[in-house]
Design a protein around this motif. Structure first.
Motif, PDB file in Angstrom:
ATOM      1  N   LYS A  77       0.844  -1.191   0.000  1.00 17.53           N
ATOM      2  CA  LYS A  77       0.000   0.000   0.000  1.00 17.53           C
ATOM      3  C   LYS A  77       0.886   1.250   0.000  1.00 17.53           C
ATOM      4  O   LYS A  77       0.655   2.205  -0.732  1.00 17.53           O
ATOM      5  CB  LYS A  77      -0.856  -0.013   1.265  1.00 17.53           C
ATOM      6  N   ASN A  78       1.892   1.200   0.845  1.00 15.79           N
ATOM      7  CA  ASN A  78       2.827   2.315   0.931  1.00 15.79           C
ATOM      8  C   ASN A  78       3.593   2.465  -0.390  1.00 15.79           C
ATOM      9  O   ASN A  78       3.737   3.565  -0.928  1.00 15.79           O
ATOM     10  CB  ASN A  78       3.791   2.077   2.100  1.00 15.79           C
TER      11      ASN A  78
ATOM     12  N   TRP B 115       2.569   1.613  -3.267  1.00 11.46           N
ATOM     13  CA  TRP B 115       1.666   2.134  -4.290  1.00 11.46           C
ATOM     14  C   TRP B 115       1.498   3.645  -4.158  1.00 11.46           C
ATOM     15  O   TRP B 115       1.482   4.371  -5.149  1.00 11.46           O
ATOM     16  CB  TRP B 115       0.313   1.417  -4.231  1.00 11.46           C
ATOM     17  N   LYS B 116       1.403   4.117  -2.932  1.00  9.99           N
ATOM     18  CA  LYS B 116       1.270   5.559  -2.712  1.00  9.99           C
ATOM     19  C   LYS B 116       2.485   6.301  -3.260  1.00  9.99           C
ATOM     20  O   LYS B 116       2.376   7.358  -3.854  1.00  9.99           O
ATOM     21  CB  LYS B 116       1.155   5.868  -1.219  1.00  9.99           C
ATOM     22  N   GLN B 117       3.651   5.708  -3.047  1.00  9.93           N
ATOM     23  CA  GLN B 117       4.882   6.388  -3.451  1.00  9.93           C
ATOM     24  C   GLN B 117       5.136   6.280  -4.956  1.00  9.93           C
ATOM     25  O   GLN B 117       5.579   7.226  -5.581  1.00  9.93           O
ATOM     26  CB  GLN B 117       6.084   5.784  -2.698  1.00  9.93           C
TER      27      GLN B 117
ATOM     28  N   SER C 269      -6.849   0.870  -3.743  1.00  6.21           N
ATOM     29  CA  SER C 269      -6.479  -0.353  -3.039  1.00  6.21           C
ATOM     30  C   SER C 269      -7.001  -1.620  -3.700  1.00  6.21           C
ATOM     31  O   SER C 269      -6.694  -2.717  -3.272  1.00  6.21           O
ATOM     32  CB  SER C 269      -6.991  -0.279  -1.600  1.00  6.21           C
TER      33      SER C 269
ATOM     34  N   GLU D 231      -9.478   5.135  -1.421  1.00  5.98           N
ATOM     35  CA  GLU D 231      -8.060   4.828  -1.628  1.00  5.98           C
ATOM     36  C   GLU D 231      -7.878   3.924  -2.838  1.00  5.98           C
ATOM     37  O   GLU D 231      -8.762   3.154  -3.187  1.00  5.98           O
ATOM     38  CB  GLU D 231      -7.515   4.091  -0.406  1.00  5.98           C
TER      39      GLU D 231
END
Ligand code: ADP
Ligand code: MG
Length: 635
Positions: free
Chosen positions: A379-380, A382-384, A420, A418
């Protein structure tokens, strides 16, 4: 310390350096021992560079090929000193490397600083702290250096208190390489201690391939300086990637990453592989935990560190991975390439192509594994880096399906908004008879989540992916299917739900369409050439009308991107669809006055454009018509 200097000059640090220094000293205070790791990392890079340059010019070694780093200390003087016999620096090098930050975009980045220490401290992670971290523990830093291949008189002295400026001068330096002397701040005397230094080196720098030496432990107070012979190596001093995977501890991989990645935080994942056979190479690839601030800058550094048979050849060898994986850090060590390989050769060598495709697969597999084993970390990730990965399907046709599997989307099934939901998640819960993946693109999650285009899907309980990144529409033009299921833009064309509509649904739709033929004709006349077509919608339950995009037309996002970049956008007209069951449409149908009919039609048309996130061609006319209606209403 008094040194004989010449041509002394005092120079100011670049503004960004001052900001970084300030930020660093305050935010890394609890982690101050890392200064040693950073200085050792630089000394190791300097040795790598020398070894590389010496391939073509052996005389640079000046007879001393025994590259190493020495760390010493003086309790009384409260100093810690690092010596390396690497490439060294000349006056110009020192001024640029130790006075400015070379990364483009730094000034812009620094504008994000809020002045709030806590908020700003995480920004350090996007930077890498480097040389300037010496000022966390030192009140003054002195550098004595001489570049390999220059004469003793061309040595250079640099000194600063880490405030606004630094001093440079010429000195005599017999040995090639760099000496850094840290004058410890009061309260930081603990670092002038053999045990402390040894522990820090073991903890952070064990993986450094060169020997790191400390004065040998000596007993008795009477002798406080070791003689030349009394040094001992405290690190393992072998290239980490040459060791078998099973023997390398996680912490060692993590520290190695910080060195090669010039990063301050731990990586999210790594993949260490030795390939034998036709091609022989070792690769050690890392997924960083945080995107650098310059991820989207064209000139930003990208690529892997290339070694040939353990000898460092180049940084940022970007020939080994596609651009959409430019965030990956690490090392490739090849046994097949020649030591005098250059970028030009790399670009042409077919061997590199096959290494590139193998390394690309490794990275995609590593990401897949991360997603499966550590969903929170993914998840992290993907955010970055999700936005960068989305460049993949267009760039790398062969791995399209694999990349698609790594993508994450917002969806009507997840109210958090989000990104996700994976395509596998989506396919795992499709409705019976559903053979398509439905999606809607738009400007923001807030805008699309209430789009009228979703009404029929909500009614039937069909999931729709919500794509709102700028790159999404472009991405979807490359992504046509996944796992044999076609992607369908719900705002496009004549929506056909296939088996998801029952025979009865279809019959009812046809019948209604027939009863509204007259209304459709009137609307066509009223709206004229503003629309490509008018028809009865199957998309709507609650809204009176909607705009659909023609099957072949550019979507709103692409049109806006092209317009913003000053390109000509091909003219396209929307399809106007009406909801026959809506009271407004019924009223419209019953309106005998053609002028009022035209006004109402235009209002509905403009509203549909607004709901789709588009801007109106003639907003004033819309307001006028609406006000006219309001006046009539209240009359
Ligand atoms: P980075 O290592 O990420 O480039 P640093 O702030 O750690 O950033 O170092 C800045 C630059 O200073 C290095 O890139 C290098 O050019 C130079 N430098 C620092 N230490 C040394 C050294 N011991 N020998 C030679 N050059 C050095
Ligand atoms: Mg560094």
């Amino acid at each position: 310390m008094s040194v004989e200097t010449q041509n002394k000059e005092t120079l100011g640090f670049q503004t960004e350096v001052k900001q970084l220094l300030h930020l660093m000293i305050h935010s890394l205070y609890s982690n101050k021992e890392i200064f040693l790791r950073e200085l050792i990392s630089n000394a190791s890079d300097a040795a790598d560079k020398l070894r590389f340059e010496a391939l073509a010019k052996p005389e640079l070694l000046e007879g001393g090929a025994d590259l190493k780093i020495r760390v010493s200390f003086d309790k009384d003087a409260k100093t810690v000193t690092l010596d390396d016999n690497g490439i060294g620096m000349n006056r110009e090098d020192v001024i640029t490397h130790l006075g400015t930050i070379a990364k483009s975009g730094t000034a812009d980045f620094m504008k994000h600083l809020t002045g709030d220490q806590k908020k700003d401290s995480h920004l350090i992670g996007q930077f890498g702290v480097g040389f300037y971290s010496a000022f966390i523990v030192a009140e003054q830093v002195e550098v004595f250096s001489r570049r390999a291949g220059t004469s003793a008189e061309e040595g250079v002295y640099w000194s600063s208190k880490g405030e606004g400026d630094f001093e440079v001068a010429n000195i005599n330096k017999a040995e090639r390489g760099t000496r850094i002397v840290l004058h410890l701040k009061s309260g930081e005397e603990e670092f002038a201690d053999g045990w402390r230094l040894r522990n820090i080196i073991k903890k952070y720098s064990d993986h450094i391939a060169l020997p790191i030496e400390l004065p040998k432990e000596f007993h008795g107070e009477e002798k406080d300086k070791p003689s030349e012979a009394e040094w001992e190596t405290v690190n393992r001093a072998s290239a980490l990637w040459t060791r078998p995977r099973t023997e390398v501890k996680d912490e060692e991989y993590q520290e190695f990453y910080k060195h090669v990645g010039h990063d301050f935080e731990n990586p999210l994942a790594w993949s260490h592989n030795k390939v034998e056979g036709k091609l022989e190479y070792t690769s050690l690839l890392f997924v960083p935990g945080r995107a650098p601030f310059d991820l989207y800058q064209r000139e930003a550094p990208k690529g892997l560190k290339l070694y040939v048979q353990r000898v460092f050849i180049m940084d940022q060898a970007d020939e080994f991975l596609p651009l959409y994986l430019r965030f990956i850090k690490g090392v490739v060590d090849s046994n097949d390439l020649s030591l005098n390989v250059s970028r030009e050769i790399l670009q042409k060598d077919p061997v590199i192509d096959s290494m590139k495709s193998a390394l690309t697969k490794r990275v995609l597999d590593m990401l897949d594994k991360l997603a499966k084993d550590k969903p929170e970390d993914y998840k992290n990730f993907w955010k970055q880096f999700g936005q960068v990965l989305k460049e993949g399907p267009a760039e790398d046709f062969a791995n399209k399906e694999k990349i698609a599997g790594l993508l994450r989307f917002a969806s009507t099934q997840d109210a958090s908004g989000e990104q996700s939901v994976s395509l596998a998640d989506y396919l795992g819960r499709v409705k019976e008879g559903q053979d398509k993946v439905y999606y809607l693109t738009g400007e923001s999650y807030a805008q699309v989540k209430n789009s009228p285009h979703l009404e029929v899907f909500r009614k039937k309980g069909i999931e729709v992916l919500l794509l709102t990144d700028r790159i999404d529409e472009w991405l979807m033009s490359y992504l046509t299917e996944f796992d044999g299921k076609q992607f369908v833009d719900v705002a496009r064309g004549d929506l056909d739900l296939g088996k998801l509509d029952t025979e009865e649904d279809k019959k009812a739709q046809e019948e209604i369409a027939k009863t509204k033929e007259g209304l459709v004709e009137r609307l066509k006349t009223a709206l004229g050439d503003e629309v490509a077509e008018v028809r009865v919608s199957h998309r709507l339950t609650d809204s009176p009308a909607i705009l659909a995009i023609g099957e072949q037309d550019l979507g709103l996002q692409m049109r806006q991107i092209l317009e913003a970049s000053g390109q000509k956008v091909p003219e396209s007209k929307p399809i106007f669809e009406i909801n026959p069951a809506h009271p407004l449409i019924e009223k419209l149908d019953a309106e005998p006055d053609e002028d009022r009919f035209a006004d109402l039609s235009h209002i509905l048309f403009d509203q549909a454009a607004l709901a789709a996130g588009d801007s109106l061609k003639d907003p004033a006319a819309y307001v006028q018509r609406l006000n006219k209606l309001l006046v009539e209403l209240s009359a």
